[in-house]
Design a protein around this motif. Structure first.
Motif, PDB file in Angstrom:
ATOM      1  N   TYR A 257       0.841  -1.203   0.000  1.00  0.00           N
ATOM      2  CA  TYR A 257       0.000   0.000   0.000  1.00  0.00           C
ATOM      3  C   TYR A 257       0.874   1.250   0.000  1.00  0.00           C
ATOM      4  N   TYR A 258       1.938   1.222   0.788  1.00  0.00           N
ATOM      5  CA  TYR A 258       2.834   2.385   0.845  1.00  0.00           C
ATOM      6  C   TYR A 258       3.505   2.613  -0.516  1.00  0.00           C
ATOM      7  N   GLU A 260       2.329   1.912  -3.403  1.00  0.00           N
ATOM      8  CA  GLU A 260       1.368   2.401  -4.389  1.00  0.00           C
ATOM      9  C   GLU A 260       0.900   3.816  -4.102  1.00  0.00           C
ATOM     10  N   HIS A 261       0.724   4.147  -2.822  1.00  0.00           N
ATOM     11  CA  HIS A 261       0.118   5.427  -2.467  1.00  0.00           C
ATOM     12  C   HIS A 261       1.097   6.434  -1.856  1.00  0.00           C
ATOM     13  N   THR A 263       2.013   6.578   1.175  1.00  0.00           N
ATOM     14  CA  THR A 263       1.640   6.867   2.559  1.00  0.00           C
ATOM     15  C   THR A 263       1.125   5.593   3.203  1.00  0.00           C
ATOM     16  N   ASP A 264       1.135   5.563   4.504  1.00  0.00           N
ATOM     17  CA  ASP A 264       0.602   4.398   5.218  1.00  0.00           C
ATOM     18  C   ASP A 264      -0.927   4.436   5.219  1.00  0.00           C
ATOM     19  N   PHE A 265      -1.554   3.259   5.274  1.00  0.00           N
ATOM     20  CA  PHE A 265      -3.007   3.183   5.402  1.00  0.00           C
ATOM     21  C   PHE A 265      -3.377   3.351   6.864  1.00  0.00           C
ATOM     22  N   ASP A 270      -9.976   5.556   8.243  1.00  0.00           N
ATOM     23  CA  ASP A 270     -10.936   4.875   7.393  1.00  0.00           C
ATOM     24  C   ASP A 270     -12.216   4.559   8.157  1.00  0.00           C
ATOM     25  N   SER A 329      -5.611  -5.717   1.519  1.00  0.00           N
ATOM     26  CA  SER A 329      -6.325  -5.809   0.239  1.00  0.00           C
ATOM     27  C   SER A 329      -7.695  -6.464   0.420  1.00  0.00           C
TER      28      SER A 329
END
Length: 636
Positions: A257-258, A260-261, A263-265, A270, A329
């Motif tokens: 995720y990091y 791809e984005h 940043t951390d999720f 959320d 995911s």
């Protein structure tokens, strides 16, 4: 999973926390020790007494990838990856790191919870009076090094400079493990009192430098579920750490995720978005983050179960330990469908005249309801599937099957209800529908809204086209709020007491219905024959119109007008049973009218009846798994 039990000096621990080699997993709660607990910990160190063990987790582990954060008070110049995460001992090592390193300022609070910035000193002469005097020797002062009195007008003790400290014989404890600075301070103090300086160095500083703390180090083969179990076993503070908090740290450490984005999720952020989606629905206000994750876990494990070609495929589960295996995911795959499904569930409940959490029979029922909606999809709104989902829903409530341990029942319902609802060939009737039973005498013991069936029957009355007694309004969502509708007695309590009606019959749901605040004021403590005349006059309606309203509440108007409690009770009990049987689509057991139950013999109960159906695993249902326990964490 393996572990070692090494022993490290306190100096080594401090060096590793300050450097970032030891950090906290992101799910650990914040630092919260107060001044006195910190002071007593320092006394323990200076006396050489043991302070217990700490627990560390090797971070060189492919499965356990918790997002780390430095021990509070530590400022790292770069993003340093720790070698170990501190699982148990946070409060102690945070206190010692802040008090014994750098400037020694600890951000803490007093006994009343007031935030304070303090430094700690030890009186040299008192520390040398013996072990018993050490408690009196260790003191805390303000960040400025002073103790103020008279509303901060007068200084009682001033230790703001090294010279003032030496002059009054107070050693700053932040120098305890800084050998160069400590030695320089003592050499200058020896010019004031050489004998005390020598003794203090030999009897206090030297032993403290050798102070060690045992550790339990969990090795790199430790799984997330093992970490959860360890937390539960070492818990002594009684503070629960839920699955959501553990996954918050796991998801924050998701490397893909990091990448791809950038940043951390942040699972907390959320979840706030999810709560905002639910905000307009009062009945969803008590859906917790853990509830949402259990729904995700059911869907994720069900997908694995259906695609697993092994002889013993992955089990469908809502257990905590299986939630910990959910990947980011997978969470993201089911998040949006579940948000929509919970909103759908709120509409489904509104159709059942359940409008808010106060009248929601089981909050846990929302979890399988939303999951079933995701699985069934748009078909959940077709007449056939919808009617069967409604039957399953009422069987769970009126059969009181969601009041005990629920994980296994979740699995059974998620596995069986979707195909049964869609009338798939060979689909089995869900065990919740099969298990559900309602016994006539249960109406006698349903007396408070603590019981799910009590709330369920109340909702069935509203669904039965019940109208307000004084205003020409259906008791639907809008009027239910505007009229302040609640459950009230039909034969008032005082009337019942005056006519020797026992508690069992007076407080039964048979003698209660949905009444607006205005109608309830008109009823007061009057006899039905009296208050019905009053309602007719005040509402300016005819007797026939009142009788029609009473019929919508399953009340025999003739018996009510004649103040015939016994006849009213028997007649309405039978009518309520009819509502129950219609909702469950199966007959109720009649043990009162057929003479198997002696009226007045049941025990007056305030609490909800425990779940009666057997919750053991049904091995005939693919993927069924046993229930799990909560995960807890020690908050040291």
């Amino acid at each position: 999973m393996g572990f070692q039990t090494p022993q490290y000096t306190l100096d080594d621990y401090l060096a590793r926390t300050v450097s970032g080699a030891i950090q906290l997993p992101d799910f650990q709660r914040g630092y919260k020790w107060d001044d006195e607990r910190i002071r007593q910990l320092l006394v323990t160190i200076l006396r050489g007494h043991p302070m217990g063990v700490v627990m560390l987790l090797d971070t060189n582990n492919d499965e356990v990838r918790f997002k780390p954060r430095p021990v509070e008070g530590v400022r790292l110049d770069a993003d340093i990856s720790p070698t170990h995460l501190l699982l148990d001992g946070q409060q102690r090592l945070t206190s010692l790191t802040q008090a014994l390193t750098n400037d020694g300022v600890v951000e803490t609070k007093d006994s009343r919870g007031k935030l304070m910035s303090l430094r700690y000193f030890v009186n040299i002469s008192k520390a040398l009076d013996g072990e018993g005097s050490m408690d009196e020797a260790v003191i805390s002062v303000g960040e400025d090094g002073r103790i103020w009195t008279n509303f901060k007008r007068d200084v009682e003790l001033d230790l703001s400079t090294p010279d003032l400290q030496r002059e009054q014989g107070y050693f700053p404890l932040n120098l305890l493990f800084q050998p160069v600075e400590s030695q320089g301070w003592i050499l200058k103090y020896a010019m004031i009192d050489q004998k005390l300086a020598g003794r203090f160095h030999a009897e206090v500083l030297t032993p403290a430098a050798r102070y060690s703390i045992p550790a339990i180090e969990l090795d790199r083969n430790t799984s997330k579920s093992a970490v959860a179990t360890v937390f539960e076993k070492v818990n002594t503070g009684g503070l629960e750490l839920n699955v959501f908090e553990l996954l918050t740290a796991t998801f924050a450490g998701d490397a893909d995720y990091y990448a791809e984005h950038g940043t951390d999720f942040r699972l907390n952020d959320d979840w706030r978005e999810t709560r905002a989606v639910f905000e307009s629905q009062p009945v969803l206000q008590e859906v917790s983050s853990t509830d949402f994750l259990r729904a995700v876990t059911l869907l994720a494990t069900r997908r694995k179960h259906l695609t697993d070609t092994r002889t013993r495929p992955t089990a469908v589960s809502a257990r905590n330990e299986d939630a910990l295996r959910i990947s980011l995911s997978e969470y993201l795959q089911w998040r949006d469908p579940l948000r929509e499904a919970f909103l759908w569930a709120a509409g489904f409940l509104a159709d059942r005249h359940i409008f808010d959490t106060r009248f929601l029979p089981y909050g846990t029922h929302l979890i399988p309801l939303a999951v079933i909606k995701v699985i069934v999809g748009a078909d959940a709104d077709l007449r056939g599937p919808r009617s069967r989902i409604v039957q399953w829903f009422w069987c769970g409530i009126l059969g009181e099957l969601y009041g005990g341990t629920t994980d296994t029942r979740f699995v059974r319902d998620v596995m069986l209800v979707p195909d049964w609802a869609r009338a798939v060939d060979g689909a089995r009737v869900p065990t919740t529908v099969q298990d559900a039973q309602f016994v006539e005498s249960r109406l006698h013991s349903l007396r408070t809204r603590n019981a799910a069936a009590y709330k369920g029957i109340y909702a069935l009355l509203l669904e039965n086209q019940a109208r307000d007694w004084m205003e020409d309004k259906r008791l639907d969502l809008v009027q239910h709020r505007e009229l302040a509708v609640d459950i009230h007695h039909i034969f008032p309590k005082k009337w019942c007491a005056d006519h020797n009606i026992d508690d069992e019959h007076r407080e039964s749901i048979v003698n209660k219905t949905a009444i607006s605040a205005k109608t309830n004021r008109s009823i007061g403590a009057r006899a039905p024959s009296h208050y019905l005349d009053l309602i007719e006059r005040n509402a300016q309606i005819t007797t026939d119109q009142v009788d029609e309203v009473l019929d919508s509440h399953c009340i025999n108007h003739s018996l009510l007008r004649n103040d015939s409690f016994d006849g009213f009770f028997s007649d309405r009990r039978e009518k309520l049973l009819g509502l129950v049987e219609s909702a469950m689509q199966k007959p109720a057991q009649r043990d009162v009218s057929q003479g198997y139950f002696v009226e007045g013999s049941s025990q007056f109960e305030e609490a909800e009846v425990a779940e009666s159906a057997d919750e053991s695993v049904d091995d005939s249902i693919p993927g069924a798994v046993p229930d799990a326990t909560l995960v807890s964490v020690n908050e040291h």
